[in-house]
Design a protein around this motif. Structure first.
Motif, PDB file in Angstrom:
ATOM      1  N   UNK A   1       0.718  -1.262  -0.066  1.00  0.00           N
ATOM      2  CA  UNK A   1      -0.079  -0.089   0.018  1.00  0.00           C
ATOM      3  C   UNK A   1       0.801   1.283   0.050  1.00  0.00           C
ATOM      4  N   UNK A   2       2.057   1.276   0.826  1.00  0.00           N
ATOM      5  CA  UNK A   2       2.686   2.251   0.639  1.00  0.00           C
ATOM      6  C   UNK A   2       3.755   2.772  -0.580  1.00  0.00           C
ATOM      7  N   UNK A   3       3.651   1.754  -1.252  1.00  0.00           N
ATOM      8  CA  UNK A   3       4.382   1.619  -2.649  1.00  0.00           C
ATOM      9  C   UNK A   3       3.420   2.191  -3.575  1.00  0.00           C
ATOM     10  N   UNK A   4       2.064   2.136  -3.337  1.00  0.00           N
ATOM     11  CA  UNK A   4       1.082   2.574  -4.261  1.00  0.00           C
ATOM     12  C   UNK A   4       0.417   3.821  -3.783  1.00  0.00           C
ATOM     13  N   UNK A   5       1.275   4.988  -3.796  1.00  0.00           N
ATOM     14  CA  UNK A   5       0.267   6.075  -3.402  1.00  0.00           C
ATOM     15  C   UNK A   5      -0.754   6.449  -4.193  1.00  0.00           C
ATOM     16  N   UNK A   6      -2.011   7.077  -3.722  1.00  0.00           N
ATOM     17  CA  UNK A   6      -3.045   7.658  -4.520  1.00  0.00           C
ATOM     18  C   UNK A   6      -2.480   8.504  -5.506  1.00  0.00           C
ATOM     19  N   UNK A   7      -3.247   8.482  -6.748  1.00  0.00           N
ATOM     20  CA  UNK A   7      -2.832   9.589  -7.833  1.00  0.00           C
ATOM     21  C   UNK A   7      -3.017  11.006  -7.280  1.00  0.00           C
TER      22      UNK A   7
END
Length: 462
Positions: free
Chosen positions: A251-257
């Motif tokens: 989750x931390x590796x995929x921040x929101x756009x």
């Protein structure tokens, strides 16, 4: 005869000094009451809330003679100051509950309300000085001054003081339901929110008064892994806690756009007109520089990054009850602040996609969507802008809209008003803003007194 003017000046100065000292003393007395709200209300010391409510009529007699007060939703307070004629009312908001503070790590005890000269002026230390008793007491000081002078507003003025903004906001919801049932549609609602800040916007040296015209949505997302337990001496390849940890890393590796909302664009154009050098051109031509400025904002600071995207932060973790036992349930609490233009549904979808593990259950608790955007034109906005400039200097401060990053009780008032704004009339440094919900919360006396002047000026216009 020649001494008379100086004697009057000295007398006026003594009176002003005495008035300021009285204001500060009342503020300190209320900060000392530890009105700590808790999610589990059985753990809340309601006696402290009762003491706070009981103290107000003693400290503000003119206010309580001129205004009607009722207790709503258990411990929230709703005051009505009857106007001279019919018309849409104003609601001035604040909350008097505070987040917990044990005193551990604090320079000064959190509920001592000590006044300390740090070399640049007096500072009042204590939990609630910024969030949000500072605003509540400023409002009461302003109303007391006006009421004692015989002032009466043109239209009704309501004071809405919530008792559990830091937890569920149920008190504010009850107040909204009460006003809605009475057919009240406020022309202006003003709650805590933005402040007068410096050094936030690149290339801009002037202080900016950022007024929240909306606020992010908020939800707590639980990540839960249920798995067979057992003795820690024979662990499986992937324990419940390891699976949960992997989900958090993903989750931390995929921040929101990241993206600029229309309010972001208006804010940048407003402050950009006061920027120096190339930044003035860059902020004034976002149609061309938007992608570059978006990258700048995602890297500049935690605050600017939060301005342009939904954020998530893992705040609580739980696992096994024993050091030598495998966790049968591992759980993480993720505090999510949802950007304007997004939604709770989009947030959940992004989290599930980022984690990519059906064994991790994702659930949103107490979801609240981003607030509608209030207008930056019209009588309500102009009144706030004018009052800010009168208080902080006509040519010294930039007034700009922004999207409030936190959540406030005001989001509930969008049910009954299209003009809901969020602004705390205090100058706050980055360091001071960092004490919100943290150790060493404090406010400068000079800044707080200027906030009192802001509300006194505003009330006089209502």
């Amino acid at each position: 005869m020649s001494d008379a003017p100086s004697e009057r000046s000295a007398s006026e100065a003594d009176s002003a000094a005495g008035s300021m000292a009285g204001s500060i003393d009342r503020f300190r007395r209320l900060v000392r009451i530890p009105t700590v709200s808790r999610i589990d209300e059985a753990q809340t010391d309601w006696g402290q809330f009762d003491a706070f409510i009981a103290a107000l009529p003693q400290l503000y007699p003119a206010t309580h003679a001129a205004l009607e007060r009722e207790i709503v939703g258990g411990h929230s307070m709703l005051y009505r100051w009857a106007g001279r004629e019919d018309g849409p009312p104003t609601v001035l908001m604040a909350h008097y509950d505070v987040v917990p503070a044990t005193g551990e790590g604090w320079t000064r005890p959190p509920f001592s309300a000590e006044v300390v000269d740090d070399g640049d002026g007096d500072v009042i230390w204590g939990r609630g000085t910024l969030d949000d008793k500072g605003a509540l007491v400023s409002i009461l000081e302003a109303v007391e001054t006006r009421a004692a002078a015989g002032f009466r507003p043109r239209h009704d003025v309501y004071l809405s003081f919530g008792h559990n903004e830091e937890t569920t906001g149920a008190g504010a919801i009850a107040i909204v339901e009460t006003l809605e049932a009475r057919g009240v549609r406020p022309a202006l609602v003003l709650d805590e929110g933005g402040a007068v800040v410096e050094g936030v916007f690149p290339g801009v040296s002037k202080p900016a008064a950022v007024i929240g015209v909306s606020e992010k949505g908020i939800t707590t997302v639980t990540l839960t892994v249920d798995q067979q337990g057992g003795h820690a001496s024979t662990p499986p390849r992937l324990t419940a806690t390891a699976r949960l940890a992997r989900a958090i890393v993903r989750l931390n590796a995929r921040p929101f756009p990241a993206r600029f909302s229309p309010t972001n664009v208006e804010m940048l154009r407003t402050v950009g007109a006061h920027a120096a050098g190339p930044m003035r051109w860059a902020l004034g031509n976002l149609w061309l520089t938007g992608p570059l400025m978006l990258r700048v904002f995602t890297r500049l600071s935690d605050e600017t990054r939060a301005m342009v995207r939904t954020t998530q932060a893992v705040t609580q973790l739980s696992g096994s009850q024993a050091a030598n036992a495998l966790a049968e349930r591992a759980e993480a609490m993720v505090n999510v602040r949802i950007a304007v233009g997004s939604s709770v549904e989009e947030t959940e979808r992004h989290i599930r996609s980022a984690i990519a593990d059906p064994a991790v259950r994702v659930e949103a608790l107490l979801p609240s969507e981003p607030s509608p955007v209030s207008p930056t034109t019209g009588a309500a906005w102009e009144l706030l802008s004018r009052t800010v400039r009168q208080t902080f200097g006509q040519d010294e401060v930039i007034v700009t809209p922004y999207v409030m990053l936190g959540a406030s009780d005001s989001r509930h008032f969008t049910r009954i008003s299209d003009h809901v704004y969020r602004f705390s009339p205090f100058e706050m440094s980055g360091e001071e803003r960092g004490t919100l919900h943290a150790m060493n919360e404090r406010i400068r006396v000079e800044s707080w007194l200027r906030g009192v002047r802001f509300y006194t000026t505003l009330v006089g216009e209502l």
